[in-house]
Each structure stands twice: as structure tokens, then as C-alpha cells.
Design a protein around this motif. Structure first.
Motif, PDB file in Angstrom:
ATOM      1  N   ILE A 135       0.854  -1.182   0.000  1.00 48.60           N
ATOM      2  CA  ILE A 135       0.000   0.000   0.000  1.00 48.60           C
ATOM      3  C   ILE A 135       0.894   1.236   0.000  1.00 48.60           C
ATOM      4  O   ILE A 135       1.823   1.333   0.806  1.00 48.60           O
ATOM      5  CB  ILE A 135      -0.917   0.035   1.242  1.00 48.60           C
ATOM      6  N   LEU A 136       0.618   2.158  -0.918  1.00 54.65           N
ATOM      7  CA  LEU A 136       1.306   3.446  -0.911  1.00 54.65           C
ATOM      8  C   LEU A 136       0.706   4.223   0.260  1.00 54.65           C
ATOM      9  O   LEU A 136      -0.340   4.849   0.144  1.00 54.65           O
ATOM     10  CB  LEU A 136       1.092   4.181  -2.235  1.00 54.65           C
ATOM     11  N   ALA A 137       1.333   4.085   1.423  1.00 56.66           N
ATOM     12  CA  ALA A 137       0.783   4.633   2.665  1.00 56.66           C
ATOM     13  C   ALA A 137       0.746   6.150   2.646  1.00 56.66           C
ATOM     14  O   ALA A 137      -0.267   6.756   3.007  1.00 56.66           O
ATOM     15  CB  ALA A 137       1.596   4.141   3.860  1.00 56.66           C
ATOM     16  N   SER A 138       1.852   6.776   2.241  1.00 54.84           N
ATOM     17  CA  SER A 138       1.877   8.236   2.189  1.00 54.84           C
ATOM     18  C   SER A 138       3.038   8.731   1.344  1.00 54.84           C
ATOM     19  O   SER A 138       4.103   8.112   1.315  1.00 54.84           O
ATOM     20  CB  SER A 138       1.976   8.830   3.596  1.00 54.84           C
ATOM     21  N   GLU A 148       6.169   6.187   1.727  1.00 51.92           N
ATOM     22  CA  GLU A 148       6.189   5.010   2.600  1.00 51.92           C
ATOM     23  C   GLU A 148       5.361   3.916   1.954  1.00 51.92           C
ATOM     24  O   GLU A 148       4.232   4.150   1.513  1.00 51.92           O
ATOM     25  CB  GLU A 148       5.621   5.346   3.974  1.00 51.92           C
ATOM     26  N   LEU A 149       5.934   2.724   1.913  1.00 51.99           N
ATOM     27  CA  LEU A 149       5.282   1.543   1.377  1.00 51.99           C
ATOM     28  C   LEU A 149       4.992   0.586   2.524  1.00 51.99           C
ATOM     29  O   LEU A 149       5.908   0.207   3.252  1.00 51.99           O
ATOM     30  CB  LEU A 149       6.198   0.869   0.349  1.00 51.99           C
ATOM     31  N   GLU A 150       3.723   0.232   2.692  1.00 51.38           N
ATOM     32  CA  GLU A 150       3.326  -0.727   3.738  1.00 51.38           C
ATOM     33  C   GLU A 150       3.064  -2.082   3.100  1.00 51.38           C
ATOM     34  O   GLU A 150       2.325  -2.190   2.125  1.00 51.38           O
ATOM     35  CB  GLU A 150       2.027  -0.276   4.423  1.00 51.38           C
ATOM     36  N   THR A 151       3.682  -3.110   3.669  1.00 52.05           N
ATOM     37  CA  THR A 151       3.403  -4.477   3.245  1.00 52.05           C
ATOM     38  C   THR A 151       2.950  -5.248   4.483  1.00 52.05           C
ATOM     39  O   THR A 151       2.968  -4.708   5.589  1.00 52.05           O
ATOM     40  CB  THR A 151       4.658  -5.168   2.646  1.00 52.05           C
ATOM     41  N   ASP A 152       2.582  -6.501   4.301  1.00 51.18           N
ATOM     42  CA  ASP A 152       2.179  -7.307   5.454  1.00 51.18           C
ATOM     43  C   ASP A 152       3.368  -7.611   6.362  1.00 51.18           C
ATOM     44  O   ASP A 152       3.199  -8.025   7.495  1.00 51.18           O
ATOM     45  CB  ASP A 152       1.489  -8.589   5.002  1.00 51.18           C
ATOM     46  N   LYS A 153       4.577  -7.366   5.892  1.00 47.40           N
ATOM     47  CA  LYS A 153       5.772  -7.663   6.676  1.00 47.40           C
ATOM     48  C   LYS A 153       6.429  -6.434   7.292  1.00 47.40           C
ATOM     49  O   LYS A 153       7.052  -6.530   8.337  1.00 47.40           O
ATOM     50  CB  LYS A 153       6.787  -8.393   5.808  1.00 47.40           C
ATOM     51  N   ALA A 154       6.333  -5.273   6.631  1.00 43.82           N
ATOM     52  CA  ALA A 154       7.045  -4.085   7.113  1.00 43.82           C
ATOM     53  C   ALA A 154       6.534  -2.822   6.433  1.00 43.82           C
ATOM     54  O   ALA A 154       5.822  -2.884   5.434  1.00 43.82           O
ATOM     55  CB  ALA A 154       8.534  -4.226   6.836  1.00 43.82           C
ATOM     56  N   LYS A 209      -2.035   7.577  -6.081  1.00 42.13           N
ATOM     57  CA  LYS A 209      -2.565   8.235  -4.888  1.00 42.13           C
ATOM     58  C   LYS A 209      -2.262   7.429  -3.641  1.00 42.13           C
ATOM     59  O   LYS A 209      -2.099   6.215  -3.690  1.00 42.13           O
ATOM     60  CB  LYS A 209      -4.076   8.412  -5.027  1.00 42.13           C
ATOM     61  N   GLU A 210      -2.224   8.140  -2.515  1.00 45.32           N
ATOM     62  CA  GLU A 210      -2.035   7.483  -1.221  1.00 45.32           C
ATOM     63  C   GLU A 210      -3.196   6.531  -0.955  1.00 45.32           C
ATOM     64  O   GLU A 210      -4.330   6.794  -1.340  1.00 45.32           O
ATOM     65  CB  GLU A 210      -1.969   8.530  -0.108  1.00 45.32           C
ATOM     66  N   GLY A 211      -2.883   5.426  -0.289  1.00 44.07           N
ATOM     67  CA  GLY A 211      -3.905   4.474   0.113  1.00 44.07           C
ATOM     68  C   GLY A 211      -4.224   3.401  -0.910  1.00 44.07           C
ATOM     69  O   GLY A 211      -5.012   2.512  -0.636  1.00 44.07           O
ATOM     70  N   VAL A 212      -3.598   3.452  -2.096  1.00 43.61           N
ATOM     71  CA  VAL A 212      -3.871   2.443  -3.111  1.00 43.61           C
ATOM     72  C   VAL A 212      -2.846   1.321  -3.051  1.00 43.61           C
ATOM     73  O   VAL A 212      -1.704   1.523  -2.630  1.00 43.61           O
ATOM     74  CB  VAL A 212      -3.900   3.048  -4.543  1.00 43.61           C
TER      75      VAL A 212
END
Length: 81
Positions: free
Chosen positions: A18-21, A38-44, A61-64
Motif C-alpha cells: 500500500i502506498l501509505a503516504s 512510505e510503502l506498507e506491506t504485510d511484513k514491514a 494516490k495514497e492508500g492504493v
């Protein structure tokens, strides 16, 4: 001249995140190495640095959810911001 911003691999079993921000705004001048998003994954969650200097253009966009290897923006110009 422009440089694509590509979603990096965050581990061998991770194919998307997820493109967090965005940490830098659209149209903002950035330097190589500045943290862009910031990139959010299930691991980090990881902050991804700029591959070049220039003007940042957002393409996602953020959140996608974004796939590893996909282009989510570009750095236009080059040279010192």
C-alpha cells in the motif's frame, strides 16, 4: 529528462503493498536520497528514497495498492533542485 519512481521489492514473497503516504508533495523539488514515500506491506513499512534529483510528479494516490515494479511517479529535470 525524467527518472521513473518504481515500487521496490520488499522481500521475496512480497508482490505488492500500500502506498501509505507521500513524504514529498507533487511538484516539490527533491534531492537524490530524499525519502519520497512510505510503502506498507504485510511484513514491514519502509520509506523509499529518491533515485534522482529534480521535481517530483505523483502518478499514484495514497492508500492504493501498488505492485512491485509498477511506476508510481517520476522525477523530472535532473540536476540540483
Amino acid at each position: 529528462m525524467s527518472t521513473e519512481i518504481v515500487v521496490p521489492s520488499a522481500g521475496e514473497s512480497v508482490s505488492s503493498g500500500i502506498l501509505a503516504s507521500w513524504l514529498k508533495g507533487d511538484g516539490e523539488s527533491v534531492s537524490e536520497g530524499d525519502e519520497l514515500f512510505e510503502l506498507e506491506t504485510d511484513k514491514a513499512t519502509l520509506a523509499v528514497p529518491s533515485p534522482a534529483s529534480g521535481t517530483l510528479k505523483h502518478k499514484a494516490k495514497e492508500g492504493v495498492e501498488v505492485s512491485v515494479g509498477s511506476v508510481i511517479g517520476e522525477i523530472v529535470g535532473g540536476g540540483a533542485p
